[in-house]
Scaffold this motif. Structure first.
Motif, PDB file in Angstrom:
ATOM      1  N   ASN A 469       0.833  -1.213   0.000  1.00 33.64           N
ATOM      2  CA  ASN A 469       0.000   0.000   0.000  1.00 33.64           C
ATOM      3  C   ASN A 469       0.867   1.262   0.000  1.00 33.64           C
ATOM      4  OD1 ASN A 469      -2.338  -1.537   0.021  1.00 33.64           O
ATOM      5  ND2 ASN A 469      -2.512  -1.515   2.259  1.00 33.64           N
ATOM      6  N   GLU A 470       1.921   1.250   0.832  1.00 32.75           N
ATOM      7  CA  GLU A 470       2.791   2.429   0.897  1.00 32.75           C
ATOM      8  C   GLU A 470       3.540   2.638  -0.416  1.00 32.75           C
ATOM      9  OE1 GLU A 470       3.664   2.340   5.726  1.00 32.75           O
ATOM     10  OE2 GLU A 470       5.301   2.006   4.307  1.00 32.75           O
ATOM     11  N   LEU A 471       3.972   1.548  -1.043  1.00 29.45           N
ATOM     12  CA  LEU A 471       4.699   1.676  -2.304  1.00 29.45           C
ATOM     13  C   LEU A 471       3.803   2.256  -3.397  1.00 29.45           C
ATOM     14  CD1 LEU A 471       7.181   1.324  -4.032  1.00 29.45           C
ATOM     15  CD2 LEU A 471       6.593  -1.109  -4.324  1.00 29.45           C
ATOM     16  N   GLU A 472       2.553   1.820  -3.434  1.00 25.00           N
ATOM     17  CA  GLU A 472       1.629   2.371  -4.430  1.00 25.00           C
ATOM     18  C   GLU A 472       1.402   3.858  -4.180  1.00 25.00           C
ATOM     19  OE1 GLU A 472       0.484   0.903  -7.210  1.00 25.00           O
ATOM     20  OE2 GLU A 472       1.906  -0.641  -6.546  1.00 25.00           O
ATOM     21  N   GLU A 473       1.282   4.247  -2.927  1.00 31.14           N
ATOM     22  CA  GLU A 473       1.140   5.665  -2.597  1.00 31.14           C
ATOM     23  C   GLU A 473       2.377   6.441  -3.030  1.00 31.14           C
ATOM     24  OE1 GLU A 473       0.955   8.537   1.373  1.00 31.14           O
ATOM     25  OE2 GLU A 473       0.378   6.420   1.556  1.00 31.14           O
ATOM     26  N   LEU A 474       3.546   5.857  -2.830  1.00 31.88           N
ATOM     27  CA  LEU A 474       4.793   6.518  -3.197  1.00 31.88           C
ATOM     28  C   LEU A 474       4.896   6.671  -4.718  1.00 31.88           C
ATOM     29  CD1 LEU A 474       7.423   7.595  -1.867  1.00 31.88           C
ATOM     30  CD2 LEU A 474       8.446   5.354  -2.347  1.00 31.88           C
ATOM     31  N   LYS A 475       4.473   5.663  -5.443  1.00 34.29           N
ATOM     32  CA  LYS A 475       4.508   5.745  -6.909  1.00 34.29           C
ATOM     33  C   LYS A 475       3.586   6.855  -7.410  1.00 34.29           C
ATOM     34  CE  LYS A 475       5.705   0.917  -7.938  1.00 34.29           C
ATOM     35  NZ  LYS A 475       5.188  -0.370  -8.502  1.00 34.29           N
ATOM     36  N   ARG A 476       2.408   6.984  -6.785  1.00 30.95           N
ATOM     37  CA  ARG A 476       1.482   8.051  -7.180  1.00 30.95           C
ATOM     38  C   ARG A 476       2.104   9.419  -6.901  1.00 30.95           C
ATOM     39  NH1 ARG A 476      -2.327   4.386  -4.897  1.00 30.95           N
ATOM     40  NH2 ARG A 476      -2.311   5.523  -2.915  1.00 30.95           N
ATOM     41  N   TRP A 477       2.772   9.542  -5.754  1.00 27.88           N
ATOM     42  CA  TRP A 477       3.436  10.794  -5.403  1.00 27.88           C
ATOM     43  C   TRP A 477       4.531  11.126  -6.420  1.00 27.88           C
ATOM     44  CZ3 TRP A 477       8.619  11.498  -4.114  1.00 27.88           C
ATOM     45  CH2 TRP A 477       8.966  12.736  -3.578  1.00 27.88           C
ATOM     46  N   SER A 478       5.328  10.132  -6.767  1.00 26.19           N
ATOM     47  CA  SER A 478       6.424  10.329  -7.717  1.00 26.19           C
ATOM     48  C   SER A 478       5.885  10.725  -9.095  1.00 26.19           C
ATOM     49  CB  SER A 478       7.253   9.049  -7.820  1.00 26.19           C
ATOM     50  OG  SER A 478       8.380   9.240  -8.640  1.00 26.19           O
ATOM     51  N   MET A 479       4.793  10.111  -9.493  1.00 23.11           N
ATOM     52  CA  MET A 479       4.182  10.432 -10.781  1.00 23.11           C
ATOM     53  C   MET A 479       3.573  11.834 -10.750  1.00 23.11           C
ATOM     54  SD  MET A 479       3.615   9.404 -13.867  1.00 23.11           S
ATOM     55  CE  MET A 479       3.912   7.629 -13.786  1.00 23.11           C
TER      56      MET A 479
END
Length: 840
Positions: A469-479
């Protein structure tokens, strides 16, 4: 079904009742061999109509393995070497009371099928206890009218074992006070031939205060049958009362400290320490107090060498990791005794578990601990020998333990991520013995506790759920900020989150991981912008904007980098405690300012061709690696958090400065080729420049030597109090950061590889634990008809001469009222079963 907090807490509560209880004896595996000897004792020697300990006899009836043997299996579910004498002893016990004919038939078939493996073994390398006990059990089985059948090919080896036993009996004293690395012959009283003629007064003389003969249930059972001594009887009664299931221990009483140390070690290795912090601290605090209050002089004690060294090294590692001040001499005493070293070298197969424990303990070296360095070298040499020998003789190590050793030697603890280590122990290393006992392995059954393993699996997979869940949130932030589509450099969102999340086993708040990961992404993008994309003028403008902390006038990539950085600092500030907000924003800005300035300095050097001195380079490069930029802001959210003043560059603690230096040097050892091509400076290249006659390997060795020295100092700052004012959680996150860097740059530059960590990332975040039961034994084939005896030898004929020379077993001769019972010989059923000799 996905694991939940409630199911995990429920398991935790159960385990606290089951595992961390006061009755520790129930956690040690039963010894079939010793149980058999207690089962042979008659309740009334004159009548001999029933056993004194019927529970022991019932345990034998109920605990035969489906493949016909009694005793332990190794971590591949294959029977260990102790199963041969254990199975013979159990069959004798059943024969004695004329019960369990079916069990005896299966046992005889197992012994027949296993004897063939003896023909493939160098008998000189068999353990001393096996050479003493195995021939005695053959003789005892023959005296009990059991017809043992062996393949013709095993005759020579068994003859050799009998001969070697005879040599031991002739050359060794009954009790040699000067020998403390092996049990004396009297501890094997049940295995001594009648020709040895042990006197009752000699037995009584060596009884311990508890009534035992060297705390060996089997020897004490034999001593009781020979003497009727009341102290022996009380000891045996106490033993049985503490083993209510009927299966007795191989050693009694057990070392409770060792059991507790094993429990703590297991819980920590499975990644469960966070749930049992109070219990772990209580156990280790008591052991530490006991060590301080009872300072035994290192060296000769009544404890056997393997057990003592195993316990000392395990205690050293666990106590030091917990922050206790422990002396290396507590575990390095063996280095000062040439006799011990010689014995261990000559019998290294029997010290593999011990050497593994010593080697892992030396992971925690501090500066100036030369004894530990010597212990590490010795243990490493012994482990490497065991791996080499295993290639030629496939009976020394089980495959799993062999893989454990190889993994430990190839990937040092400091370069391994905690989360993945936990998975490896859950899936691959789930069964290991404590040590080799008199005739069997001693295991902690709590290590194989089903609830404990279930908790380990659920805890691991619950972490994975959080990480996904945290990694998906981080990917959205990076994008969202466009960092993952900059069009240049390295896209390392997943790599960075993986390293930060998997490197620490402690229960961190999500914000700690997210701040660290976001900072890592910004550092990677900005560093690449300075290295490969930005022009000198663009970089000067960006550096000036960061120094002023004002993004006006920025364009393109520089504007993107500054804006996301400004947003991160504001986010950190807003989430800090109210009391901290006033001063923390500017201090975090200062950390980033010095980082950007260091990148600009290095770019200027590269652009102008300037070659700095080593000291000048390190002052800048230990900042440009930006390890502190990852760690310090994230430490604001730990409990307790980092003191605000320690965020100021001029006030960095030594532990932070060491982290900055080590991570830079690690990077330099694996990136010098790339940086040479890019025209950048690197400590390896600087050393080579200042020492033109040196070879590149010498320059790398020079840097690696500096890494090693600084790492020892760093560990001392992390683990011990009194060197920094930094709270323990902040020290631990420093350690996690170093482990991540060490993983990336241990033997190559994994950070710049696109695929090297793909499998580890899957295991850490996505793939569930493999719960498939691992069965290694093949299904039983159909029985071989008894009449086919072309390739077999009956023991009574084949070894008649050897048995006549050695005499029948001592106990049969001495228990004058315990006569033989005439029993119909069982029909032989020959069932081949795989067998594995495992000395670990």
């Amino acid at each position: 079904m996905e694991p939940s907090k409630s199911s995990i807490q429920s398991l935790v509560n159960e385990i606290k009742k089951e595992v961390f209880s006061n009755n520790l004896h129930e956690f040690v595996s039963s010894s079939a061999y010793d149980t058999a000897w207690l089962a042979m004792i008659p309740d009334d020697p004159r009548k001999q109509n029933c056993p004194m300990f019927e529970n022991c006899l019932n345990w034998i009836l109920k605990n035969q393995n489906q493949d016909g043997f009694w005793g332990e299996t190794n971590d591949e579910c294959l029977p260990t070497i102790d199963t041969l004498p254990a199975t013979l002893a159990c069959m004798v016990a059943l024969q004695t009371w004329n019960v369990g004919q079916e069990n005896i038939d299966k046992g005889l078939a197992f012994v027949y099928s296993k004897a063939e493996i003896l023909s493939k073994i160098n008998y000189q390398k068999l353990p001393r206890w096996f050479v003493i006990v195995f021939p005695a059990m053959i003789a005892l089985a023959q005296d009990s009218s059991l017809e043992l059948v062996f393949p013709q090919g095993s005759k020579g080896v068994i003859d050799d074992i009998f001969f070697k036993r005879q040599q031991i009996l002739k050359t060794e004293e009954l009790v040699d006070e000067s020998q403390y690395y092996d049990l004396p012959l009297l501890a094997y009283m049940e295995s001594l031939p009648s020709t040895y003629n042990v006197q009752q007064k000699e037995i009584v003389k060596h009884l311990s205060n508890d009534g035992s003969l060297f705390q060996s249930p089997s020897a004490t059972a034999c001593a009781f049958m020979a003497t009727g001594n009341i102290k022996c009887r009380r000891y045996l009664m106490s033993l049985v009362q503490n083993c209510p299931n009927g299966g007795v221990l191989a050693k009694y009483p057990m070392d409770k400290e060792l059991i507790k140390l094993g429990m703590v070690d297991r819980v920590q290795r499975l990644g469960l320490a966070e749930h049992f912090n109070e219990e772990i601290e209580k156990i280790l605090a008591k052991i530490y107090r006991d060590q301080k209050n009872h300072k035994a002089k290192p060296g000769k004690t009544n404890t056997l060498l393997p057990i003592k060294l195993y316990k000392d090294s395990l205690a050293f590692r666990l106590l030091r990791m917990q922050g206790y001040e422990v002396n290396p001499g507590n575990m390095c005493w063996f280095l000062n005794d040439a006799e011990i070293l010689k014995h261990m070298e000559e019998n290294f197969e029997q010290f593999i578990t011990v050497m593994y424990s010593v080697y892992t303990a030396t992971d925690l070296l501090f500066p100036g601990e030369y004894e530990l360095e010597e212990a590490r070298k010795f243990a490493k040499r012994m482990l490497e020998r065991s791996i080499k020998r295993n290639k030629d003789h496939n009976f020394v190590l089980s495959k799993r333990f062999q893989n454990m050793i190889k993994h430990e030697l190839k990937f040092p603890w400091i370069a391994r991520l905690d989360h993945l280590d936990h998975r490896k122990w859950i899936e691959e290393y789930n069964v290991t013995p404590l040590w080799i006992g008199k005739t069997s392995f001693y295991r902690l059954s709590c290590l194989d506790n089903k609830n404990l393993m279930q908790l380990a699996v659920e805890n691991y997979e619950f972490r994975q759920l959080i990480y996904r869940n945290e990694l998906e949130e981080l990917k959205r932030w990076s994008m969202k900020w466009g960092l993952s589509v900059m069009g240049f450099g390295r896209e390392k969102t997943t790599y960075l989150y993986f390293a930060i999340a998997a490197s620490n086993s402690l229960p961190l708040e999500p914000i700690v991981r997210m701040i660290g990961a976001k900072a890592g992404i910004i550092i990677t993008v900005a560093d690449d912008f300075y290295d490969m994309e930005g022009s000198l003028s663009e970089l000067e403008v960006l550096t000036d904007a960061v120094k002023r902390w004002d993004g006006k006038g920025l364009q393109g990539h520089g504007k993107t980098i500054f804006n996301v950085l400004d947003d991160l600092v504001k986010d950190i500030t807003s989430k800090c405690h109210t009391k901290q907000r006033s001063g923390i924003e500017e201090k975090i800005r200062d950390i980033w300012r010095e980082t950007f300035v260091s990148w600009m300095v290095e770019k200027t050097w590269s652009h102008s061709g300037y070659i700095p001195s080593v000291n000048e380079y390190l002052q800048t490069a230990m900042i440009s690696i930006a390890a502190h930029t990852l760690v310090l802001p994230a430490s604001c959210f730990l409990n307790p958090c980092i003191p605000i003043e320690k965020l100021k560059p001029a006030e960095y603690e030594n532990i932070t400065k060491l982290l900055m230096a080590i991570t830079r040097l690690l990077n330099d050892t694996r990136s010098y080729q790339k940086e040479k091509a890019d025209g950048k400076m690197n400590l390896v290249l600087l050393h080579l420049n200042e020492n033109p006659e040196a070879h590149i390997d010498e320059s790398i060795a020079y840097v690696e030597e500096n890494v090693g020295m600084k790492r020892k100092e760093f560990l001392k700052h992390v683990l011990m109090d009194g060197f920094d004012v930094m709270p323990k959680p902040c020290k631990n996150i420093h350690l996690s950061c170093l482990k991540a860097f060490q993983m990336f740059f241990n033997s190559s530059n994994l950070f710049d590889s696109k695929t090297a960590l793909a499998d580890d990332i899957k295991k850490a975040i996505y793939l569930p634990i493999d719960r498939t039961p691992k069965h290694f034994l093949k299904p039983l084939p159909s029985p071989v008809p008894a009449k086919k005896k072309d390739n077999i030898t009956i023991i009574s004929a084949s070894f008649d001469g050897a048995l006549r020379n050695q005499g029948s077993t001592n106990v049969i001769k001495q228990r004058t009222n315990f006569g033989k019972i005439s029993i119909k010989r069982p029909e032989k059923v020959h069932i081949p079963v795989r067998f594995h000799f495992c000395f670990i």
